[in-house]
Design an enzyme around this catalytic site. Structure first.
Site, PDB file in Angstrom:
ATOM      1  N   HIS A   4      39.376  39.156  41.343  1.00  0.00           N
ATOM      2  CA  HIS A   4      40.492  40.006  41.781  1.00  0.00           C
ATOM      3  C   HIS A   4      40.583  41.280  40.939  1.00  0.00           C
ATOM      4  CE1 HIS A   4      42.874  39.082  38.214  1.00  0.00           C
ATOM      5  NE2 HIS A   4      42.372  37.859  38.307  1.00  0.00           N
ATOM      6  N   ARG A  60      46.991  37.507  43.721  1.00  0.00           N
ATOM      7  CA  ARG A  60      46.089  38.581  43.250  1.00  0.00           C
ATOM      8  C   ARG A  60      44.704  38.474  43.900  1.00  0.00           C
ATOM      9  NH1 ARG A  60      47.151  35.006  38.965  1.00  0.00           N
ATOM     10  NH2 ARG A  60      45.433  34.356  37.585  1.00  0.00           N
ATOM     11  N   GLU A 111      42.588  30.377  39.230  1.00  0.00           N
ATOM     12  CA  GLU A 111      42.214  30.605  37.830  1.00  0.00           C
ATOM     13  C   GLU A 111      42.382  29.294  37.061  1.00  0.00           C
ATOM     14  OE1 GLU A 111      40.531  31.548  35.484  1.00  0.00           O
ATOM     15  OE2 GLU A 111      41.086  33.671  35.362  1.00  0.00           O
ATOM     16  N   HIS A 126      38.776  34.244  40.668  1.00  0.00           N
ATOM     17  CA  HIS A 126      39.256  34.581  39.318  1.00  0.00           C
ATOM     18  C   HIS A 126      38.137  34.536  38.284  1.00  0.00           C
ATOM     19  CE1 HIS A 126      43.386  34.227  40.812  1.00  0.00           C
ATOM     20  NE2 HIS A 126      42.798  33.390  41.661  1.00  0.00           N
TER      21      HIS A 126
HETATM   22  O1  3PG Z   1      44.158  34.124  33.256  1.00  0.00           O
HETATM   23  C1  3PG Z   1      43.963  35.115  32.551  1.00  0.00           C
HETATM   24  O2  3PG Z   1      44.685  35.430  31.603  1.00  0.00           O
HETATM   25  C2  3PG Z   1      42.822  36.053  32.840  1.00  0.00           C
HETATM   26  O3  3PG Z   1      42.876  36.531  34.089  1.00  0.00           O
HETATM   27  C3  3PG Z   1      41.515  35.457  32.507  1.00  0.00           C
HETATM   28  O4  3PG Z   1      41.626  35.388  31.170  1.00  0.00           O
HETATM   29  P1  3PG Z   1      40.447  35.212  30.147  1.00  0.00           P
HETATM   30  O5  3PG Z   1      39.623  36.453  30.165  1.00  0.00           O
HETATM   31  O6  3PG Z   1      41.187  35.030  28.873  1.00  0.00           O
HETATM   32  O7  3PG Z   1      39.718  33.973  30.530  1.00  0.00           O
END
Ligand code: 3PG
Length: 331
Positions: free
Chosen positions: A86, A135, A189, A259
């Protein structure tokens, strides 16, 4: 980790071996063929895969056939798989751990999604998968708005019998001009546990840079009460194998908008990365990545740089033909 806008910044590691799927026509099964040099991590993820493709491919009433493109409706030896993380969300902008918190895109994220759409506007898409988070859904919709074929992406509502009934379309012609969008929580995610809502820099200041990096990038160490990448892979990769691979085997061109970590787990699977290699896999927001599923194998093609980049369409005969047809169409 700051997201880079460079199209080359999205993948910083090399795959060790090619993924390979075989389609067992007699049994109607998809079988993941494990090559001898595959890494232990890939084996752990389950390389031998069998699924009933008949029940997994979405029903024709939901998935319109594509009469103008022989590449999209019939059994095909090659199909496109587009993965997009996203665009920037409001919490990416604030540098907050987001995980499964449902936060929309920023204006910059909207632009990233539009730009991603321009990059893939000549690549066929028959079915779209997104997570259940806004998102990813915004990104999928905004990207598809740029597609030259101008089909309408329509979210499939199967959460209840009523939702299914009330969202029916009663024109075959209208269905043909539509693309089903299937939302799946399995593509969400990774659940970031007690880090959700915390500032990433402040968390690093508090717990130490190394600890936070371990939580964010290690394969099997979960953040407090959250999911490790391994746990995220269990649901995301299973969904990919059970629901999405049968579409590709059936010749459908697929786009997945999801994600950073759910896509990292899928890419780890496709490229057979080890748990060490996946640590350095970083995905930028809003950059589409193209794979070709051909003769049972996934071939990574990187990121289509723009609608005019001839190379992207030379990858396969079907993609080149599709592009030619679009060029020949009166817009
Ligand atoms: O969920 C989150 O905070 C980010 O979108 C992905 O985070 P990361 O780069 O810390 O895995």
């Amino acid at each position: 980790m700051a997201a880079s806008t460079s199209q080359h910044a999205l993948i910083s590691i090399k795959p060790r071996c090619a993924s390979s799927f075989g389609y067992d026509k007699k049994a109607g099964n998809v079988r993941f063929v494990s090559s001898t040099n595959c890494c232990p991590t890939s084996r752990k993820l389950g390389l031998v895969y069998a699924s009933n493709s008949q029940s997994s491919v979405i029903e024709p009433t939901q998935l319109p056939s594509n009469p103008e493109s022989g590449s999209t409706s019939k059994k095909s030896s090659e199909s496109a798989l587009i993965l997009i993380r996203h665009g920037e969300s409001l919490w990416n902008e604030k540098n907050l751990f987001t995980g499964c918190v449902d936060v929309p895109l920023t204006p910059k994220g909207v632009n990233e999604a539009i730009e991603a759409g321009k990059r893939i506007c000549n690549i066929p898409v028959d079915v779209i998968y997104t997570s259940s988070l806004i998102r990813a859904q915004m990104t999928a919709m905004l990207a598809m708005m740029q597609h030259r074929r101008k089909k309408v992406p329509i979210i499939v509502h199967n959460e209840s019998e009523r939702a299914h009934q009330w969202s029916q379309v009663y024109s075959e012609e209208t269905k043909k001009q539509s693309i089903p969008v299937i939302t799946a929580w399995q593509l969400n995610e990774r659940m970031y546990g007690e880090l959700q809502g915390l500032n990433k820099q402040e968390t690093a200041d508090l717990f130490g840079k190394d600890q936070v990096h371990e939580w964010r990038r290690s394969y099997d160490i979960p953040p407090p009460n959250g999911e490790s990448l391994e746990m995220c892979a269990e649901r995301a990769v299973s969904y990919f194998k059970d629901q999405i691979i049968p579409q590709l085997v059936a010749g459908k061109h697929v786009m997945i908008a999801a994600h950073g970590n759910s896509l990292r787990s899928i890419i780890m699977h496709l490229d057979k990365l080890t748990s060490q290699e996946v640590i350095s896999l970083e995905l930028s927001t809003g950059i589409p990545m193209l794979y070709i599923f051909k003769e049972g194998k996934f071939i990574r093609r990187g990121s289509p740089a723009g609608p005019s980049e001839a190379g992207v369409y030379a990858y396969t005969k079907n993609l080149a033909k599709y592009r030619q047809k679009l060029d020949g169409m009166v817009q």
